[in-house]
Scaffold this motif. Sequence first.
Motif, short mmCIF file in Angstrom:
data_model
loop_
_atom_site.label_atom_id
_atom_site.label_comp_id
_atom_site.label_asym_id
_atom_site.label_seq_id
_atom_site.Cartn_x
_atom_site.Cartn_y
_atom_site.Cartn_z
N PHE A 1 3.75 35.37 -12.05
CA PHE A 1 2.74 34.24 -12.57
C PHE A 1 2.42 33.31 -11.60
O PHE A 1 1.57 32.70 -11.45
CB PHE A 1 3.88 33.48 -13.59
N ALA A 2 3.17 33.13 -10.53
CA ALA A 2 3.04 32.27 -9.42
C ALA A 2 1.95 32.86 -8.69
O ALA A 2 1.02 31.96 -8.33
CB ALA A 2 4.12 32.09 -8.36
N ARG A 3 1.71 34.11 -8.38
CA ARG A 3 0.50 34.54 -7.80
C ARG A 3 -0.76 34.38 -8.45
O ARG A 3 -1.76 34.17 -8.22
CB ARG A 3 1.20 36.06 -7.32
N ASP A 4 -0.72 34.91 -9.84
CA ASP A 4 -1.76 35.11 -10.58
C ASP A 4 -2.35 33.55 -11.33
O ASP A 4 -3.45 33.34 -11.52
CB ASP A 4 -1.58 36.00 -11.80
N VAL A 5 -1.48 32.79 -11.45
CA VAL A 5 -1.65 31.53 -12.29
C VAL A 5 -1.59 30.28 -11.19
O VAL A 5 -2.58 29.28 -11.02
CB VAL A 5 -0.84 31.32 -13.31
N LEU A 6 -0.40 30.24 -10.54
CA LEU A 6 -0.30 29.20 -9.86
C LEU A 6 -1.35 28.94 -8.62
O LEU A 6 -1.44 27.78 -8.10
CB LEU A 6 1.09 28.74 -9.40
N VAL A 7 -1.38 30.06 -7.81
CA VAL A 7 -2.04 30.07 -6.70
C VAL A 7 -3.64 29.66 -7.07
O VAL A 7 -3.97 28.83 -6.24
CB VAL A 7 -2.05 31.32 -5.77
N PRO A 8 -4.24 30.20 -7.89
CA PRO A 8 -5.42 29.64 -8.05
C PRO A 8 -5.53 28.56 -8.60
O PRO A 8 -6.55 27.44 -8.41
CB PRO A 8 -5.84 30.63 -9.51
N ALA A 9 -4.52 27.83 -9.06
CA ALA A 9 -4.56 26.41 -9.53
C ALA A 9 -4.14 25.37 -8.44
O ALA A 9 -3.82 24.17 -8.85
CB ALA A 9 -3.55 26.22 -10.99
#
Lengths: 367, 488
Positions: free
Chosen positions: A19-27
């Motif tokens: 989740f951190a890689r796929d959602v938080l990094v882009p955000a």
Amino acid sequence: MNQQQRSEVTIVRQTAARFARDVLVPARHALLHHPDEALPAGLLDGLLGLGLHELGLEEEGERALLGAGLEELSRVAAAPASLVLAHVIARECLRQTGALERAPAAEGAGALLALPLYAEPGLGDEGPSLRQDGAAIVLDGIAELVVGAPLAGAAVLVARDAGDRERPALVLAPLDAPGVSVGPALLTLGMRGAPTADVRFSKARLPATARLAGATESGVVARDAARRARGPALAIAAGVVEASLRTATEYARERYQGGKQIVDHQEVRALLAGMVEDLALCAEAAELLCGDALAESRALALFARAKRRAAHATCDGVQLLGGNGYMEDYDQERCLRDAKQAQALLGRTDLAAQAATEAWLAEGAGS
Amino acid sequence: MKFDPDAFAAGAEQSFAQMYPVLAALGQHRPRMLADYERVLADARRFRREHLEPSALRVELEVRRNPEYVAEDIICAASTAGFFGTMIPKTFGGAGLSFGAMIVGLEELGAGCLGLSNLLGVHGLAIATVSATGDIEGMEKVCRLLTEGERRGRPNLLSTAITEPTAGTDVEDVDLLRKARLVCEATPVRGGYKLNGRKVFISNGSIAHTHVVIMPTDKKNPVETTFAFLVESTAPGFRVGRVERKLGQKACPAAELVFEDCFVPETARLNSKALPGRAIELVLGATRGGVGAWGAAAARGAYERALLHARTHKVSGRWLIDEQWVQIKLANMWKNVALARALYVEAMLSNELFGLSQLVSGGAMGALQQRLPRAVLESQALRKLVVSRRTREALQGQIAAMEEWEVDTASAWGSASKVAGTDLGMENCHLALEICGTAGLRHDRGIEKIYRDAKLLQIYEGTNQLNRLEVFHRGVLRATARRSGGAA
């Protein structure tokens, strides 16, 4: 921890890391620039989808799972982890007072509970005052820096009984009740991206059942919930320190100074060594504090020391990158801000250290 | 002991002599110098109250939304107050005060807002750099950009471009410079030079009219071929790259400067000889003392805000100021301010005895500044006398004649002041956040901002790690060895 618990922790880590890689990094940009920028659609739903907020603080195993998940999130951004932590502690207060069924029944973020996550548990001198008025209670004043307030359906906070200013009163306050208003999302040092606001009460009249516990129990419940939350709170700090150390190490390997790799300078190695020490302290302490093995004095002392060291380590992380560390690009400045804010989780470290001494004396030390 | 807010309010601001006992004592021997310092302190204090503190948080929010925002209102107000000309010789239209006087002002401004103080003070690095070349024509040019602009209500700002993308610390130290991975080079061409490369993190780089650019003509041999060039922002081939998003000190923009076959005429090069290592040492020996003063400012800003918070907030029903743990922290913070200040005052006086300041505001030039009336100092006749080949040669001769132990002593004090002041500043920020609890975390209370602002002080003008090594090489090894060997 047995084999099954270990594999559960691994699964939680992997899920949170994805989740951190796929959602938080882009955000990342939106998270850094909140509240000026809105959080991306779906971020909160995704966070709730992880299920970390449904874990309880009662059982050691669940605390370990929560700590593992929050640590993974905090490597990229500690703000979402702090939202989850605030909710989980608030929920623990409801559980201990038998009021879980009174939690908001809304869907999505509205089901979240907000909490003044940086206040000393069970104190709240500068929080709202409470007075009994027949079958109702009336709240007046401001609860500051309530994490999750702009999103949540209700907040758990400590008010002061107007009849006895020394007595705390734990309250579950619906944030849409008449007389209750949530201020604009505040800009804070760290954990940006966790919508946080002041909650103002203007003669807010709530049913007496909003008072979760009597004067004596309120402080006890708030402190006990905080006690159970120390491990997961420290896991947030550990995640931030790990991110800082990783970035610092990569940078030290990539860059040159005086004709040799930065990592080959003794002073740089000393900085890295200090960060490794601090990370070890934070991560091990987080794991220990998720359990119940430590005496209260040791647990409090360890909690206070590890939080301090986490903030110190990330200062060194910025220092190691020099000018680059000071700029947004390298994530070190985010780590510095998040770790310093994490130092204030569940109150000041000095007061935690004083409480450790009180516990030490109460445990019969030296007698 | 109970805290008495009324008694505190009555004596809230320390007098000059309380803040600077060494200087006050010295003032008995040099009363004029003391009067200058006191005046600068009073002016800076007024400016801090009237302009900096009311604007600091607003400006930061503006820059957060738009990194290219510039606090023009503050620049103009500082211009009206005459801050930009503080240390500029009267002959060039300035106030003719010493570098030390300016530093006293910077502490006061920095305690209000380090970012705005940097915005208003970073031109000092440019003036110091040009001064260290001994190029009197160049000095006049950069000084007049400030003073003549100031008279019109808006100075033409200066920046100093040293740091490169792959060389930060390396370009701050002559020994490291030999092995630096430089990307910038000034290629000699007919009638001048073509500058190529990028400079990064340049304070005021995006808003300066003129840039003092440090660049070698042969990047493989930077020690022997580095020159200072004056480059105007309108020069063909020059452009401002991105303006950085920083952790703090947001009011002072840090920009990338891009040179793409940027032609500058021969006259843009300061001095005919390459910058000697001594020039770099002289500049940093002076300006690092200034960063030490900002360290004291950070320590003081944090202390003042923590004290105010402790006076007005309670925990567990008790005023924070009445708690012994808070009293001890405040006492440590007061001590830290005093230590940081004591060290930068030593560095400042050491610089006036042994460093760049003795060239700029000491000696014959200083004596003229002090004794002659302004009308004479600003006259064309004197200007011709001062801005001449003879003066340039005299200045360069003075620089060359300086003993190494003198330069080392000034450098060691400058670095020691920088390291100690900025570390103490950060320590006070940590303590302030601890005392202030949740209030310390909110931008709108102005406490966390100092923490973010102060961190930069440990990094620029050479990281504190580099400066510790400077103290070792110039203080522990060289200066003491030569002095004990009877060199002076």
